[in-house]
Design a protein around this motif. Structure first.
Motif: not given
Length: 376
Positions: A19, A22, A26, A60, A73, A77, A80, A121, A124-125, A128
């Motif tokens: 996070p 992320g 972000a 995040f 999370a 996402a 994003s 992002s 990554v989201g 996570d």
């Protein structure tokens, strides 16, 4: 992706580091969208991107301090994703919000920066959400980068093979390169594409200690035939839906390089129509589905591999549209990504290379045939 979110990713640090990455991405996205807003950029898309970028940062941040469950999370996402769409739309409408980099003499588009960092992002989201830790995220990022390079390698391999094939063709015909017709060059380029892609695929198999049994070739079953028919229907339905959305939203897409060439000489389409089924479909699917997507199964879940493989497939097609602006290119790559999702899903469901190859080939052949009848 749940198949690969294993215990080695579940250490306490996993809930902090990922996070945190992320949040950093972000935050860059938020800055890249808020700066144009504070400078008076009058674009609802940029304003929307800024609002959802703030939402992604907060989500995040909450995950970083373990104040909430992993479902947040998903909020990061999804936020994003909205930023990506808004930034892409703003770019398409000509809103770049460029700034000069101090001491470098170069300008960079803040909206394009937000578009790129929002895309990162999202990944990554999602990681996570599925409990992927820093080690797993690193492994997945590295794997994605490696196969992106392999995908670009397919372009270079095809070009090199085409150049090598031109030498004996010119010698046999007794002509110069400049005197070759567009049709002749198109024929040679198709053979070059087939040869280059095949050599690259075989080279990958050899380097990975894999044999030809890795290639999923089998006689289509009745179920496969249904997937072929369904895939063709869905892929044309998808392109119609995307076209409708673009027209409604006023989004302009870039023109494919082949379309530009065909406008000048429609005869090359008579080569590309059969080549779509015999060369383009089979060999592109060999590399991007049977080699790249299948190899990603060991790192991502099968559905995750479809998405990541489709991102790679879309990025590789940048060279086909790069004469247009970034917003138009982004729109076209979005279309390619959607079509690739269909092809990747068809391959994932059947594990038979012939199925997506035929769907891909038939789609291209119909598009080229339609262009030919429009031009003549």
């Amino acid at each position: 992706m749940t198949e690969t979110a294993r215990a080695d990713d579940a250490a306490p640090v996993a809930s902090d580091a990922v996070p945190g990455i992320g949040m950093a991405l972000a935050a860059v996205t938020m800055a890249a969208t808020l700066v144009p807003v504070t400078r008076g950029v009058d674009s609802p898309a940029v304003w929307g991107a800024a609002a959802f970028a703030v939402a992604a940062v907060l989500a995040f941040l909450a995950r970083r301090h373990r104040a909430v469950g992993r479902r947040v999370a998903a909020v990061a996402a999804v936020s994003s994703v909205v930023v990506l769409l808004c930034a892409g739309y703003a770019l398409n409408q000509g809103v770049a919000a460029s700034v000069q980099l101090p001491g470098v003499g170069l300008s960079v588009s803040l909206v394009f920066t937000a578009f790129v960092t929002a895309g990162l992002s999202i990944g990554v989201g999602v990681a996570d959400y599925f409990g992927v830790g820093p080690g797993g995220l690193k492994a997945r990022s590295l794997r994605t980068a490696i196969f992106s390079l392999l995908g670009f390698g397919g372009l270079f391999a095809a070009q090199i093979a085409t150049m090598l094939l031109l030498v004996p063709v010119i010698m046999v015909l007794g002509v110069s390169f400049e005197s070759l017709s567009d049709v002749q060059l198109t024929v040679v380029s198709q053979f070059g594409m087939a040869l280059g892609t095949a050599v690259l695929a075989v080279g990958y198999l050899s380097a990975s200690d894999l044999d030809f049994s890795y290639i999923d070739l089998s006689v289509p079953s009745k179920r496969d035939v249904l997937w072929i028919v369904g895939g063709v229907v869905v892929i044309f339905g998808a392109i119609m839906a995307i076209t409708f959305v673009f027209q409604t939203a006023g989004v302009e897409s870039a023109e494919h390089g082949t379309t530009q060439q065909a406008a000048e000489n429609p005869t090359i389409l008579l080569v590309l129509i059969p080549a779509s089924i015999l060369v383009i479909g089979p060999f592109e699917e060999l590399l991007y589905r049977n080699v790249i997507q299948k190899s990603l199964y060991g790192t991502f879940s099968r559905y995750g591999a479809v998405v990541v493989g489709s991102v790679i497939f879309a990025i590789i097609h940048t060279q086909a549209y790069w004469t247009a602006g970034p917003g138009q290119v982004a729109a076209s790559l979005g279309t390619v990504f959607g079509l690739s999702i269909v092809l990747g899903t068809v391959y994932e469901r059947t594990d038979n290379l012939l199925v997506p190859a035929l769907v891909h080939g038939i789609y291209n052949a119909v598009v080229f045939a339609n262009l030919y009848f429009n031009y003549v």
